[in-house]
Design an enzyme around this catalytic site. Structure first.
Site, PDB file in Angstrom:
ATOM      1  N   ASP A   1       9.269   3.430  13.109  1.00  0.00           N
ATOM      2  CA  ASP A   1       9.853   2.293  13.800  1.00  0.00           C
ATOM      3  C   ASP A   1      11.286   1.972  13.365  1.00  0.00           C
ATOM      4  O   ASP A   1      12.204   1.966  14.178  1.00  0.00           O
ATOM      5  CB  ASP A   1       8.937   1.059  13.723  1.00  0.00           C
ATOM      6  CG  ASP A   1       8.399   0.778  12.336  1.00  0.00           C
ATOM      7  OD1 ASP A   1       8.809   1.472  11.376  1.00  0.00           O
ATOM      8  OD2 ASP A   1       7.562  -0.132  12.196  1.00  0.00           O
TER       9      ASP A   1
ATOM     10  N   ASP B   1       0.855  -1.193   0.000  1.00  0.00           N
ATOM     11  CA  ASP B   1       0.000   0.000   0.000  1.00  0.00           C
ATOM     12  C   ASP B   1       0.892   1.244   0.000  1.00  0.00           C
ATOM     13  O   ASP B   1       2.103   1.139   0.154  1.00  0.00           O
ATOM     14  CB  ASP B   1      -0.936   0.012   1.207  1.00  0.00           C
ATOM     15  CG  ASP B   1      -0.226  -0.357   2.486  1.00  0.00           C
ATOM     16  OD1 ASP B   1       0.955   0.007   2.632  1.00  0.00           O
ATOM     17  OD2 ASP B   1      -0.840  -0.995   3.355  1.00  0.00           O
TER      18      ASP B   1
ATOM     19  N   ASP C   1       1.440   4.976   1.670  1.00  0.00           N
ATOM     20  CA  ASP C   1       1.104   5.916   2.740  1.00  0.00           C
ATOM     21  C   ASP C   1       1.721   7.264   2.422  1.00  0.00           C
ATOM     22  O   ASP C   1       2.837   7.349   1.905  1.00  0.00           O
ATOM     23  CB  ASP C   1       1.639   5.419   4.083  1.00  0.00           C
ATOM     24  CG  ASP C   1       0.990   4.108   4.486  1.00  0.00           C
ATOM     25  OD1 ASP C   1      -0.214   3.959   4.236  1.00  0.00           O
ATOM     26  OD2 ASP C   1       1.693   3.224   5.015  1.00  0.00           O
TER      27      ASP C   1
END
Ligand code: ATP
Ligand code: MG
Length: 457
Positions: free
Chosen positions: A165, A82, A84
């Protein structure tokens, strides 16, 4: 000045700052800027809808970047799952630009822009929220263990990068000039195949223990080596997963096991002691039977799922769940059978209810999945009957195919005789006259099928 005025004038100041634009060198102070000519991301590989969102934000005067897995995967030549988008527009400002937009999330406020089935997730740059700033305190909440409950402090792109992260997940593809902005040395780590958490590893895991699961997921998906500092706290901090909501752990476990590398991911989760906190009942059975079939059954199910995905076939997390929890169900059914004297079928029903309820305290199991699992499990007993009308009824059952696949899994692990699996394979392919013969000449398989399950009955 009224609150409303204060609000609008700070909003105006921000806008003015944006109109004049911060000098690139200032806003991207510590970024390594990788110019278009020095990286391999091509717009051809970016979803049209993501590009639309990026361009529209940019036209309205905002900074707009592709970020996260999309950028990482494009650089690695993988197909992103996907796309983002990250921007300095606030959620409300994003909403005012797109008709097809909905604001979601409490923990993180995000905008979802809808294009038919595709959703482009647009997030406002998240800040560090230095303690001392009252606004930041209000917008960010921790538990006593340091876990983040709310994280709605907006900030600069650099702060946003720091809150992500892994270094390889913190690369920004800026639509303004198609360059890649790298604040965390992510490009170097991509080149060297290293997965490294940003900041102090222990603190980052305490803030959000799910990051530990993400270590396993990305290390396997990307084939990267986990940096020693990133790896070290995993063994010790695994119990923190107990604080995460079952619904979030369910979502994560679906990503873990439907990634196409379920088997390797499963092995890595076990290695770091993470698996035990997701599926404690399964862990007990795996520990009991390291040499035997239970560990094989789970591994085999993971392997089958990986193969099916590779062949472009459909998969359902419910099948993996059925495999993961089969041994706990089977053992509990045997215990209920001996201790309470309940016959096999009601004992199985009772065990299923208990196992599902206990597991759902760790990872939620949506109803449609638990219905599937219950059916697949309960149909297993019916494979033992191979005469009369019963095989025909079973064959016509809407869940026959999944139950049969599950039977083959049990055969492959030596839990039931190969002969039983063969009979059902032949029965499905047989002509109607052959079927008649098979069900006539055949005695009830119950007597023949001396599986471990039957032995214990
Ligand atoms: P993929 O979509 O291929 O599974 P991804 O890296 O895009 O991988 P997402 O879960 O879609 O993963 O998250 C998008 C990005 O958001 C990540 O790349 C990362 O920068 C950031 N992110 C996601 N989860 C966290 C988290 N728990 N802590 C910090 N940053 C996160
Ligand atoms: Mg993603």
């Amino acid at each position: 000045m009224s609150d409303a005025n204060k609000h609008s004038s700070t909003g105006l100041l921000k806008r003015i700052a944006r109109w004049f634009g911060k000098p690139a060198s200032q806003s991207n102070s510590s970024a390594h800027i990788i110019a278009r000519s020095r990286h391999n991301i091509s717009r051809e590989n970016i979803s049209e809808n993501a590009l639309k969102v990026l361009y529209r934000l940019n036209k309205a005067g905002y900074q707009a970047c592709l970020v996260g897995g999309g950028v990482r995967d494009l650089i690695l030549g993988l197909e992103p799952k996907d796309f983002d988008v990250a921007t300095n527009a606030s959620p409300e400002e994003i909403k005012s630009l797109f008709r097809n937009c909905r604001l979601i999330g409490r923990r993180f406020r995000l905008a979802h822009v809808f294009f038919g089935r595709e959703i482009i997730e647009v997030a406002t740059f998240r800040g560090q929220g230095e303690s001392g700033a009252d606004g930041a305190k209000e917008q960010r909440a921790h538990t006593d263990e340091g876990r983040l409950l709310r994280d709605n402090v907006y900030g600069t792109i650099e702060e946003d990068a720091r809150r992500r992260d892994f270094t390889v997940n913190a690369l920004y593809y800026d639509i303004k000039d198609y360059s890649v902005l790298d604040y965390m040395r992510g490009m170097e780590d991509i080149e060297q195949g290293v997965l490294r958490i940003i900041g102090d590893p222990e603190q980052r895991y305490r803030e959000d223990p799910v990051r530990m699961l993400r270590v396993a997921r990305f290390a396997v998906k990307l084939g990267f080596k986990i940096h020693a500092d990133t790896e070290k706290p995993l063994f010790e901090l695994a119990p923190l997963l107990g604080d995460i909501s079952p619904s979030r752990l369910f979502d994560e476990s679906v990503k873990l096991f439907l990634s196409g590398q379920a088997l390797q991911t499963f092995e890595m989760l076990r290695h770091y002691g993470l698996f035990a906190h997701l599926y404690p009942m399964t862990e007990i059975e795996l520990a009991r039977e390291e040499e035997g079939f239970p560990v094989m059954l789970v591994a085999q199910a993971m392997n089958n799922t990986d193969e099916r995905l590779q062949q472009g076939k459909s998969v359902t997390p419910a099948f993996i769940y059925a495999a993961l929890l089969w041994e706990p169900v089977r053992q509990m059914a045997l215990d209920i059978n001996t201790e309470e004297g309940l016959p096999a079928f009601p004992a199985m029903q009772k065990a299923i209810a208990q196992v599902l309820s206990r597991q759902s305290r760790h990872t939620a199991i949506p109803k449609r999945f638990s219905i599937f699992m219950r059916e697949v499990w309960q149909l297993q007993g019916r494979f033992d009957f191979m005469s009369g009308m019963r095989p025909y009824k079973l064959l016509a059952h809407p869940r026959f195919r999944a139950a049969y696949d599950f039977l083959l899994l049990r055969v492959a692990c030596g839990e039931v005789d190969a002969e039983l699996g063969d009979w059902w394979t032949r029965f499905q392919r047989a002509s109607s006259s052959e079927k008649k013969k098979m069900t006539r000449t055949r005695q009830s398989g119950k007597r023949r099928q001396r599986s471990r399950k039957q032995d214990a009955e």
